[in-house]
Each structure stands twice: as structure tokens, then as C-alpha cells.
Design a protein around this motif. Structure first.
Motif, PDB file in Angstrom:
ATOM      1  N   ILE A 115      -3.309   3.763  18.979  1.00  0.00           N
ATOM      2  CA  ILE A 115      -3.212   2.249  19.791  1.00  0.00           C
ATOM      3  C   ILE A 115      -4.617   1.877  18.299  1.00  0.00           C
ATOM      4  CG2 ILE A 115      -4.424   1.180  21.948  1.00  0.00           C
ATOM      5  CD1 ILE A 115      -3.155   3.888  24.135  1.00  0.00           C
ATOM      6  N   THR A 116      -5.911   2.572  18.224  1.00  0.00           N
ATOM      7  CA  THR A 116      -6.526   2.099  17.769  1.00  0.00           C
ATOM      8  C   THR A 116      -6.202   1.767  15.958  1.00  0.00           C
ATOM      9  OG1 THR A 116      -7.995   4.094  17.861  1.00  0.00           O
ATOM     10  CG2 THR A 116      -8.406   3.043  18.868  1.00  0.00           C
ATOM     11  N   GLY A 117      -5.654   2.683  15.661  1.00  0.00           N
ATOM     12  CA  GLY A 117      -4.865   2.495  14.283  1.00  0.00           C
ATOM     13  C   GLY A 117      -4.297   0.928  14.055  1.00  0.00           C
ATOM     14  N   TYR A 118      -4.990  -0.205  13.920  1.00  0.00           N
ATOM     15  CA  TYR A 118      -4.162  -1.406  13.626  1.00  0.00           C
ATOM     16  C   TYR A 118      -3.724  -1.977  12.282  1.00  0.00           C
ATOM     17  CZ  TYR A 118      -8.636  -2.391  16.406  1.00  0.00           C
ATOM     18  OH  TYR A 118      -9.360  -2.166  17.452  1.00  0.00           O
ATOM     19  N   ASP A 119      -3.525  -0.942  11.352  1.00  0.00           N
ATOM     20  CA  ASP A 119      -2.857  -0.536  10.685  1.00  0.00           C
ATOM     21  C   ASP A 119      -1.334  -0.149  10.909  1.00  0.00           C
ATOM     22  OD1 ASP A 119      -3.586   1.525  10.828  1.00  0.00           O
ATOM     23  OD2 ASP A 119      -3.859   2.186   8.325  1.00  0.00           O
ATOM     24  N   SER A 177      -3.369   3.132   0.597  1.00  0.00           N
ATOM     25  CA  SER A 177      -3.163   2.115   0.000  1.00  0.00           C
ATOM     26  C   SER A 177      -1.692   2.426  -0.118  1.00  0.00           C
ATOM     27  CB  SER A 177      -3.322   2.163  -1.181  1.00  0.00           C
ATOM     28  OG  SER A 177      -4.785   2.109  -1.955  1.00  0.00           O
ATOM     29  N   VAL A 178      -1.054   2.660   0.244  1.00  0.00           N
ATOM     30  CA  VAL A 178       0.871   2.923   0.538  1.00  0.00           C
ATOM     31  C   VAL A 178       1.187   2.759   1.867  1.00  0.00           C
ATOM     32  CG1 VAL A 178       2.867   4.375   0.097  1.00  0.00           C
ATOM     33  CG2 VAL A 178       1.307   4.511  -1.472  1.00  0.00           C
ATOM     34  N   ILE A 179       0.025   2.846   3.041  1.00  0.00           N
ATOM     35  CA  ILE A 179       0.025   2.141   4.067  1.00  0.00           C
ATOM     36  C   ILE A 179       0.200   0.654   4.462  1.00  0.00           C
ATOM     37  CG2 ILE A 179      -0.442   1.958   6.505  1.00  0.00           C
ATOM     38  CD1 ILE A 179      -1.090   5.531   6.218  1.00  0.00           C
ATOM     39  N   ALA A 180      -1.051   0.572   3.521  1.00  0.00           N
ATOM     40  CA  ALA A 180      -1.261  -0.972   3.809  1.00  0.00           C
ATOM     41  C   ALA A 180       0.189  -1.441   2.708  1.00  0.00           C
ATOM     42  CB  ALA A 180      -2.785  -1.687   3.032  1.00  0.00           C
ATOM     43  N   LEU A 181       0.471  -1.375   1.946  1.00  0.00           N
ATOM     44  CA  LEU A 181       1.604  -1.480   1.325  1.00  0.00           C
ATOM     45  C   LEU A 181       2.814  -1.829   1.691  1.00  0.00           C
ATOM     46  CD1 LEU A 181       2.913  -3.101  -1.810  1.00  0.00           C
ATOM     47  CD2 LEU A 181       3.329  -0.869  -2.412  1.00  0.00           C
ATOM     48  N   SER A 182       3.048  -0.773   3.106  1.00  0.00           N
ATOM     49  CA  SER A 182       4.106  -0.784   3.947  1.00  0.00           C
ATOM     50  C   SER A 182       3.724  -2.036   5.080  1.00  0.00           C
ATOM     51  CB  SER A 182       3.980   0.831   4.237  1.00  0.00           C
ATOM     52  OG  SER A 182       3.232   0.714   5.581  1.00  0.00           O
ATOM     53  N   HIS A 235       2.979   7.371   6.862  1.00  0.00           N
ATOM     54  CA  HIS A 235       1.898   7.233   7.664  1.00  0.00           C
ATOM     55  C   HIS A 235       1.583   8.257   8.663  1.00  0.00           C
ATOM     56  CE1 HIS A 235       2.179   2.837   8.411  1.00  0.00           C
ATOM     57  NE2 HIS A 235       3.017   2.338   7.801  1.00  0.00           N
ATOM     58  N   GLY A 236       2.926   9.409   9.002  1.00  0.00           N
ATOM     59  CA  GLY A 236       2.371  10.488   8.841  1.00  0.00           C
ATOM     60  C   GLY A 236       1.414  11.301   7.853  1.00  0.00           C
ATOM     61  N   CYS A 237       1.330  11.133   7.144  1.00  0.00           N
ATOM     62  CA  CYS A 237      -0.141  11.882   6.005  1.00  0.00           C
ATOM     63  C   CYS A 237      -1.426  10.968   6.081  1.00  0.00           C
ATOM     64  CB  CYS A 237       0.283  11.783   4.595  1.00  0.00           C
ATOM     65  SG  CYS A 237       1.638  12.438   4.122  1.00  0.00           S
ATOM     66  N   LEU A 281      -4.895  -3.422   1.492  1.00  0.00           N
ATOM     67  CA  LEU A 281      -4.661  -2.683   0.266  1.00  0.00           C
ATOM     68  C   LEU A 281      -5.921  -3.402  -1.212  1.00  0.00           C
ATOM     69  CD1 LEU A 281      -2.701  -1.589  -2.003  1.00  0.00           C
ATOM     70  CD2 LEU A 281      -1.350  -4.161  -2.074  1.00  0.00           C
ATOM     71  N   ILE A 282      -6.534  -4.490  -0.871  1.00  0.00           N
ATOM     72  CA  ILE A 282      -7.571  -4.894  -1.661  1.00  0.00           C
ATOM     73  C   ILE A 282      -8.563  -3.520  -1.381  1.00  0.00           C
ATOM     74  CG2 ILE A 282      -8.893  -6.250  -2.490  1.00  0.00           C
ATOM     75  CD1 ILE A 282      -6.981  -8.236  -2.422  1.00  0.00           C
ATOM     76  N   GLN A 283      -9.053  -3.928  -0.365  1.00  0.00           N
ATOM     77  CA  GLN A 283     -10.128  -2.993   0.346  1.00  0.00           C
ATOM     78  C   GLN A 283     -10.142  -1.369   0.132  1.00  0.00           C
ATOM     79  OE1 GLN A 283      -9.815  -3.490   4.405  1.00  0.00           O
ATOM     80  NE2 GLN A 283     -12.225  -5.578   3.549  1.00  0.00           N
ATOM     81  N   ARG A 284      -8.323  -1.284  -0.156  1.00  0.00           N
ATOM     82  CA  ARG A 284      -8.683   0.504  -0.203  1.00  0.00           C
ATOM     83  C   ARG A 284      -7.537   0.863  -1.389  1.00  0.00           C
ATOM     84  NH1 ARG A 284      -4.276   1.058   5.511  1.00  0.00           N
ATOM     85  NH2 ARG A 284      -6.482   0.618   7.039  1.00  0.00           N
ATOM     86  N   ALA A 285      -7.407   0.157  -2.495  1.00  0.00           N
ATOM     87  CA  ALA A 285      -7.251   0.405  -3.695  1.00  0.00           C
ATOM     88  C   ALA A 285      -8.040  -0.053  -4.784  1.00  0.00           C
ATOM     89  CB  ALA A 285      -5.475  -0.241  -3.932  1.00  0.00           C
TER      90      ALA A 285
END
Length: 369
Positions: A206-210, A260-265, A294-296, A363-367
Motif C-alpha cells: 500500500i505504501t509502495g507507490y511504484d 531502475s527496471v521497476i521504474a522502466l516497467s 517486482h518480486g526482487c 527511472l532518472i533518480q534510480r539509474a
């Protein structure tokens, strides 16, 4: 008799005596290198917190937290007082990074309340008063102590006294060294593990906005209840597999890559629902493929914990069930909104575009940052 030889002998003897006196005079600063670096930890359970009072050799602490301080070898009272005043934030960052407390597998948040100059073993010491928030007396407790060993002195010893009863009774003592840096007490019960990790799983979703925006993108691309059930099931199956594999240590991907891949997804699925007229036909495969990543991401939360080995499987499974329950709540809340919003022609493209913008920012922030 050779008076020159006598004078040389006398001069050499005086030099040796003066060198010995100098070494004795600076014995305090030299002691940190002589293999007798010692610290004392007193840990006491209080109402709503764990009090951790650490007395640590002042030279060790200064060398670890302020190695470039030009006064590091000066042990006058004025300089020591200056250190605890000016470097308190450095000491807090260092100690809270190197000392970790876990209650029922969860890491505790700590703070440095006070830093004072004191004395022990006829040497100047620092006394750091740390406090860690805890809601109740833990069944399973871990102290992970890492300061000094790798920074200053591998022969460092920490003498620990622990009383995890609020009345101070039942004290236990331990000696930590280079090869043995942690204390583990108790065992979390099955009921407590199930309850705790179920709630934690709900909170994380619920708190994981991504994760929420990814699920929302999947719902936007679905055109029927059947398609919604298909993509949600695929996403659930995929992230369950990688969560369990990562939780048991079978796989371990770099955190920056995963995030980064989560953001890309999020970007891909959101834009796909706008640009691809047949997006609903491929959403199941996207949900499964990106669900593995996302599981990772879900497992990364567990990496910050010290799971009780006896309850590892139960903790992982109930954490995952909590995630599914939180996901179900999100779907039930969002589906009616999306269903009625489809009646306005521009709503879905606008929502997808907004979601993709958030994904791009992440993605920009994480990568790159």
C-alpha cells in the motif's frame, strides 16, 4: 681507556631512556595500536525503547569518525570536549551505521541522545547514549556490532551486558571480537511471525507507490473482469517466485538495477496501454515478466531484516500473502474508478501519460542519480 667510546655509549643510553620516556608519556595515544582496544556496551529494555550506553576508547572513535582531524593525537580535556561537541553528528552517523539492533527480525530506528567525555582503564573514553524505538519486549533480539574492527583495530573487544527485562534483572554478558560480532537471543514464535509479516506485506504494497502505479497501468490496459483476473494472477505468480527465491538467497540482483527496471516497467506498461490498440492481449506476458523484477523489489525489504532462521519460510510466505491482500485492496478500490472513468474519452490516455511521467522521474533518480 677510550673516552670517545664511553661518550658514545653514554649518549646512546640517554637517547634510549628519552625515547622510552616519550613512549610512556604518549601511552594513551599508542594504546589503540597495541591490541588492547576495548569498548563496553550496556543494553537495557525501557518503556517503548531500548537504551544502549556505549563506552568506547576515545582514540578509536576519533580515528574512525574524524581521521583527518589535526588534533586527533591531542588528549587534553579542551580538545576532547571540542571533539564531542563538533563531531556529534559524525559519531551518530557512524555508530548507527555500524551498530544494528533487530527486534523480532525488524531493524530498529536509533538516535544518539548524548555524547560525553569520560574515562575507563585510565584512558580517555567517549560515552555515547543511544536509544532505539521498540513497541514491546522482543521475543527474538539481535545485536550486530561492527565499529572499529575494520576501521581502526581488528583486535578490538566489546564487552556487552544485556538486560532485556524492564526491571533490569536476568542480565547476560558477552564478549564480541573480530570473528564474533553479534549477539542473538530468543526465538520468534510462529504466531508472532505470521501476524507481523502479514501486516508488513500489506503495508509494503500500500505504501509502495511504484508497485501501485504498475498495477494501475495493468488495470487501465485490461478491458474485462477476465483480463483483470488474468494479469493480476500473472503478476502475483511471478513476484511470488522471485520473492521466495531472493528470500532464500537463491538469487541476489543489484538493488539499483531492480529499482531502475521497476521504474522502466511502469513507463512501458503505461505507454503501451495508450499506443498499442492490442495492449490487453499482451498484458498477461508483461505482468508476468515485469512481475519477476517486482518480486526482487519486494524481497529488498526483507534484506534489511534479520529473519529468524526457524521461521524463515513462514515469514516469507505470510509477507507474500500480505502483499497479495494489499494488492487485492488496491484492485477493488481502483477498478470501479477506472470502469466509470472510461466513459470520458480522454481520461485513460491522460492517466497513462501521468503514470509514465512518474515512472520517468523514478527511472532518472534510480539509474542516474
Amino acid at each position: 681507556m677510550n673516552h670517545k667510546w664511553i661518550r658514545q655509549l653514554f649518549a646512546s643510553s640517554m637517547l634510549a631512556i628519552l625515547t622510552l620516556i616519550a613512549m610512556l608519556g604518549h601511552g594513551t595515544s599508542a594504546s589503540a595500536h597495541s591490541g588492547n582496544s576495548v569498548a563496553y556496551s550496556d543494553i537495557q529494555m525501557e518503556d517503548g525503547s531500548i537504551a544502549y550506553d556505549l563506552r568506547i576508547d576515545m582514540y578509536d572513535l576519533r580515528l574512525a569518525t574524524a581521521p583527518n582531524d589535526p588534533d586527533v593525537g591531542d588528549f587534553s580535556q579542551e580538545i576532547l570536549q571540542k571533539f564531542v561537541t563538533e563531531h556529534k553528528s559524525d559519531v551518530e552517523s557512524y555508530l548507527l551505521d555500524k551498530i544494528r539492533l533487530y527486534a523480532d527480525s525488524l531493524p530498529l530506528d536509533g538516535a544518539l541522545l548524548a555524547l560525553e567525555v569520560t574515562e575507563a582503564r585510565d584512558q580517555p573514553y567517549a560515552e555515547a547514549k543511544l536509544r532505539f524505538d521498540v513497541s514491546s519486549k522482543p521475543e527474538h533480539f539481535v545485536l550486530d556490532y561492527q565499529p572499529i574492527y575494520d576501521d581502526v583495530d581488528q583486535w578490538h573487544i566489546n564487552y556487552v551486558t544485556m538486560a532485556l527485562k524492564q526491571d533490569g534483572s536476568d542480565k547476560q554478558s558477552y564478549a564480541l571480537n573480530f570473528d564474533n560480532r553479534e549477539v542473538e537471543l530468543g526465538k520468534i514464535s510462529l504466531f508472532r511471525a505470521v501476524k507481523q509479516f502479514f501486516v508488513l506485506g500489506i503495508e509494503h504494497l500500500i505504501t509502495g507507490y511504484d508497485h501501485i502505479l504498475f498495477v494501475l497501468s495493468l488495470l487501465i490496459g485490461a478491458r474485462s473482469i477476465k483480463q483483470i483476473l488474468t494479469v493480476v494472477t500473472a503478476f502475483t505468480a511471478a513476484h511470488t517466485v522471485t520473492l521466495l527465491l531472493a528470500g532464500f538467497g537463491v538469487i541476489n540482483l543489484p538493488g539499483k538495477l531492480v529499482e531502475s527496471v521497476i521504474a522502466l516497467s511502469i513507463i512501458y506498461v503505461a505507454l503501451n496501454s495508450i499506443l498499442n490498440k492490442n495492449a490487453s492481449k499482451h498484458n498477461m506476458f508483461l505482468a508476468f515478466g515485469f512481475g519477476l523484477i517486482h518480486g526482487c523489489g519486494f524481497a529488498a525489504t526483507l534484506s534489511e531484516m534479520r529473519l529468524d532462521g526457524g521461521q524463515l519460510a513462514a515469514s516469507l510466505l505470510t509477507f507474500n500473502v500480505g502483499i497479495e491482500f494489499g494488492q487485492l485492496i488496491i484492485v477493488l478500490l481502483m477498478y470501479p474508478v477506472i470502469h466509470y472513468a472510461r466513459r470520458i474519452r480522454w481520461t485513460m490516455p491522460a492517466m497513462s501519460a501521468a503514470i509514465s511521467v512518474f515512472g520517468l522521474i523514478w527511472l532518472i533518480q534510480r539509474a542516474f542519480l
